[in-house]
Design a protein around this motif. Structure first.
Motif, PDB file in Angstrom:
ATOM      1  N   PRO A  22       0.806  -1.233   0.000  1.00 41.66           N
ATOM      2  CA  PRO A  22       0.000   0.000   0.000  1.00 41.66           C
ATOM      3  C   PRO A  22       0.834   1.276   0.000  1.00 41.66           C
ATOM      4  O   PRO A  22       0.428   2.288  -0.577  1.00 41.66           O
ATOM      5  CB  PRO A  22      -0.826  -0.126   1.289  1.00 41.66           C
ATOM      6  CG  PRO A  22      -0.876  -1.587   1.571  1.00 41.66           C
ATOM      7  CD  PRO A  22       0.441  -2.122   1.115  1.00 41.66           C
ATOM      8  N   PRO A  35      -1.679  -0.946  -5.313  1.00 38.63           N
ATOM      9  CA  PRO A  35      -1.058  -1.454  -4.093  1.00 38.63           C
ATOM     10  C   PRO A  35      -0.907  -2.974  -4.087  1.00 38.63           C
ATOM     11  O   PRO A  35      -0.423  -3.554  -3.122  1.00 38.63           O
ATOM     12  CB  PRO A  35      -2.039  -1.004  -3.007  1.00 38.63           C
ATOM     13  CG  PRO A  35      -3.363  -1.038  -3.688  1.00 38.63           C
ATOM     14  CD  PRO A  35      -3.092  -0.601  -5.112  1.00 38.63           C
ATOM     15  N   ASP A 194      -4.292  -0.277   6.691  1.00 38.05           N
ATOM     16  CA  ASP A 194      -4.094  -0.376   5.238  1.00 38.05           C
ATOM     17  C   ASP A 194      -5.366  -0.819   4.517  1.00 38.05           C
ATOM     18  O   ASP A 194      -5.510  -0.604   3.307  1.00 38.05           O
ATOM     19  CB  ASP A 194      -2.970  -1.372   4.912  1.00 38.05           C
ATOM     20  CG  ASP A 194      -1.602  -0.845   5.296  1.00 38.05           C
ATOM     21  OD1 ASP A 194      -1.413   0.382   5.266  1.00 38.05           O
ATOM     22  OD2 ASP A 194      -0.727  -1.675   5.599  1.00 38.05           O
ATOM     23  N   LEU A 198      -6.628   0.091   0.644  1.00 41.35           N
ATOM     24  CA  LEU A 198      -6.822  -0.950  -0.360  1.00 41.35           C
ATOM     25  C   LEU A 198      -8.262  -0.965  -0.881  1.00 41.35           C
ATOM     26  O   LEU A 198      -8.503  -1.220  -2.063  1.00 41.35           O
ATOM     27  CB  LEU A 198      -6.451  -2.310   0.233  1.00 41.35           C
ATOM     28  CG  LEU A 198      -4.949  -2.468   0.510  1.00 41.35           C
ATOM     29  CD1 LEU A 198      -4.700  -3.583   1.515  1.00 41.35           C
ATOM     30  CD2 LEU A 198      -4.200  -2.743  -0.783  1.00 41.35           C
TER      31      LEU A 198
END
Length: 210
Positions: A22, A35, A194, A198
């Protein structure tokens, strides 16, 4: 979430067929910043994973498309997977090129399929769905009935879901983007924070990171 989806996601990450970064995005051939990078062809180099993919794709076909009379793989990523599946099921096999050859017989469908046969398509990876559905169209022009598609992995982009719906093709996959993210978070492969990054990327990858 389907246990098989998470199990396969773990196997893909274990062999580094899927990488998540990411904070250090990859650049795809399309120019998109991403990512995630996926290379399911790496499964061919690991006998246990290769066998898992073959058998689980066969299970999907037997469950969702039991009427299948032949198998067609999409070049190039799914040529080997498709052949393994067809062999396991004892069905005729062919594969579909991105475009007709510019020499010889000029074939786009390589192999021998009976006209009118009910064909299940095997694909490696679904991103926008464009190349996969071109293969479906080539098979329809060849004269067979495409009853659906099975694939190892899909990013689940809305544009792909819409394209498959419009083409009238049912898509069933072994794993997907959501399963990868959940598995990655549970195992500490990515931080919980994260997940939002995402998820945002998948909404519109064409502008993410620009």
């Amino acid at each position: 979430m389907d246990a098989i989806k998470k199990l396969f996601a773990k196997k893909l990450m274990d062999i580094k067929a899927i990488k998540l970064q990411p904070s250090e995005p990859f650049t795809w051939a399309s120019g998109w910043k991403s990512p995630i990078y996926t290379d399911n062809r790496k499964t061919l180099g690991f006998p246990e994973v290769r066998s898992f993919v073959k058998l689980e794709l066969c299970h999907l076909i037997q469950q969702y498309f039991p009427e299948a009379e032949a198998v067609a793989g999409v070049a190039t990523g799914a040529i080997a997977q498709g052949a393994l599946v067809a062999d396991e099921l004892g069905l005729p096999y062919a594969y579909v090129r991105p475009k007709p050859k510019d020499h010889g017989m000029g074939n786009q469908v390589e192999g021998e399929l009976t006209k009118g046969a009910k064909v299940i398509v095997v694909e490696d990876l679904i991103s926008t769905g464009g190349s996969s559905l071109k293969a479906v169209e080539a098979l329809r022009q060849y004269g067979v009935e495409v009853i659906g598609m099975v694939a190892s992995f899909t990013y689940g982009f809305p544009v792909a879901e819409q394209a498959f719906k419009e083409a009238g093709v049912q898509l069933i996959t072994l794993s997907d983007y959501n399963a990868v993210i959940e598995q990655a978070a549970e195992t500490g492969y990515i931080a919980e924070a994260d997940k939002a990054v995402l998820a945002e990327w998948r909404k519109d990858p064409s502008v993410w990171g620009v």
